[in-house]
Design a protein around this motif. Structure first.
Motif, PDB file in Angstrom:
ATOM      1  N   CYS A   4      23.675  20.889  40.005  1.00 18.67           N
ATOM      2  CA  CYS A   4      22.923  19.994  39.124  1.00 18.67           C
ATOM      3  C   CYS A   4      23.313  20.251  37.668  1.00 18.67           C
ATOM      4  N   TYR A   6      21.404  20.173  35.169  1.00 21.72           N
ATOM      5  CA  TYR A   6      20.345  20.868  34.416  1.00 21.72           C
ATOM      6  C   TYR A   6      19.921  22.209  34.992  1.00 21.72           C
ATOM      7  N   CYS A   7      20.288  22.485  36.276  1.00 19.26           N
ATOM      8  CA  CYS A   7      19.827  23.751  36.855  1.00 19.26           C
ATOM      9  C   CYS A   7      20.847  24.260  37.862  1.00 19.26           C
ATOM     10  N   ARG A   9      20.486  24.421  41.126  1.00 18.23           N
ATOM     11  CA  ARG A   9      20.416  23.855  42.468  1.00 18.23           C
ATOM     12  C   ARG A   9      21.594  22.921  42.759  1.00 18.23           C
ATOM     13  N   CYS A  23      20.051  17.461  40.960  1.00 19.52           N
ATOM     14  CA  CYS A  23      19.321  17.945  42.133  1.00 19.52           C
ATOM     15  C   CYS A  23      18.135  17.008  42.355  1.00 19.52           C
ATOM     16  N   HIS A  26      15.501  17.062  39.423  1.00 19.47           N
ATOM     17  CA  HIS A  26      15.958  16.456  38.172  1.00 19.47           C
ATOM     18  C   HIS A  26      16.333  14.979  38.339  1.00 19.47           C
TER      19      HIS A  26
HETATM   20 ZN   LIG Z   1      18.330  20.355  38.731  1.00 18.41          ZN
END
Ligand SMILES: [Zn+2]
Ligand SMILES: [Zn+2]
Length: 326
Positions: A4, A6-7, A9, A23, A26
């Motif tokens: 992802c 932003y993260c 995952r 993900c 998000h």
């Molecule tokens: Zn994410």
């Protein structure tokens, strides 16, 4: 799938037009923000307004009702029109009912069979018209009637950008400018005659709606309507737009935005005065609205007023003086 944006995952979706892999969590946040921005950009409705969501039970409308309820800015009523198309309609209305109950959403189901008719019946007595166009007239009429007679501010439907961009090009290629100028993310209401119509998915792609339904495991009716028909011109346009989108991700959104700018700039300049249908009192281009005209031809009598009266009585309301015009 990569990670992802932003993260840490794993991504469940790739959005080429936004250059993002997201993900599940998000992705939902992204779609909610996109929806919120679309509603604000086109002035679809304000916080606290009462909004009807037309839900057929298919993935687009289920995802729209899901996201709007999570957004929580409007007071929602799910409205479903049971078209009386055998097993398909039975399944659809059951899905809408279960979805609404699970989410604690108010819902309202209008059944054509309660008026001793159905889409198959109307279609067989009106052979000159495609079932899809009859269905469109019926759904638009019922949603508008429920909104006006129960005092709602707007009607939201789940038409998405992939379909809308096809209609725009089709209207242009057939030089149907009347139709072209009617295609808009927002069609303003006319007091007592027509509710405001909004399309919150105006800038949404079908694939993101589908991916979201999949990622969230939403229940919806996956069978297509047995009457669904896609014409040859629509197929050609669809392919063309697909290729353009591949070549330049975001192409469709750019097209939709320019179209909206143009259409919203000329709206309200129409010389035509909206009329009230002589039979039911709702908006009409001629002396009788398309729903009353259609049912008169198929059944021998116009159905509009009867539908309006039973909407009011089954919802436990009384017809307000300003909407009683027939
Ligand atoms: Zn994410
Ligand atoms: Zn009418």
């Amino acid at each position: 799938m990569p990670k992802c944006h932003y993260c840490e995952r794993e991504a469940v979706v790739r959005l080429p037009y936004a250059k993002l892999n997201l993900c599940e969590k998000h992705f939902e946040e992204y779609l909610l923000r996109k929806l919120e921005r679309s509603i604000a950009r086109y002035g679809m409705f304000k916080k606290g307004e009462r909004v009807i969501v037309g839900v057929s039970g298919g993935k687009d409308s289920i995802v729209l009702a899901d996201l709007l309820s999570k957004l929580g800015s409007a007071r929602l009523l799910v409205v479903h029109v049971d078209l009386g198309i055998g097993e398909y309609s039975r399944k659809s209305s059951e899905v809408v009912r279960r979805f609404s109950v699970e989410r604690g959403l108010d819902y309202f189901i209008v059944r054509l069979l309660d008026y001793n008719t159905s889409i198959p019946e109307l279609a067989s007595s009106l052979r000159s018209r495609r079932p899809c166009s009859i269905c469109g007239v019926v759904k638009r009429y019922v949603l508008n009637a429920v909104a006006l007679d129960l005092g709602f501010d707007a009607v939201a439907t789940a038409h998405h950008g992939d379909d809308i961009s096809v209609y725009i090009l089709k209207s242009f290629l057939t030089q149907d400018y009347d139709q072209l100028y009617k295609i808009s993310p927002v069609n303003p209401g006319i007091k007592g005659l027509a509710a405001r119509r909004v399309k919150p998915f105006y800038e949404f792609y079908e694939f993101e709606i589908e991916k979201f339904a999949e990622a969230k495991n939403l229940m919806y009716v996956s069978e297509k309507c047995p009457f669904k028909h896609i014409g040859w011109l629509e197929k050609i346009i669809r392919d063309l737009l697909e290729k353009a989108e591949e070549e330049a991700p975001g192409f469709k959104i750019a097209l939709l935005r320019s179209h909206a700018r143009r259409v919203l700039a000329v709206e309200g300049r129409s010389a035509e005065k909206p009329k009230a249908c002589a039979s039911c009192g709702l908006i009409s281009e001629g002396s009788e609205c398309s729903f009353c005209r259609l049912t008169r031809r198929a059944l021998g009598y116009p159905l509009g007023l009867q539908v309006r009266r039973s909407i009011v009585s089954s919802a436990g309301f009384t017809i307000r003086a300003d909407s009683k015009q027939a």
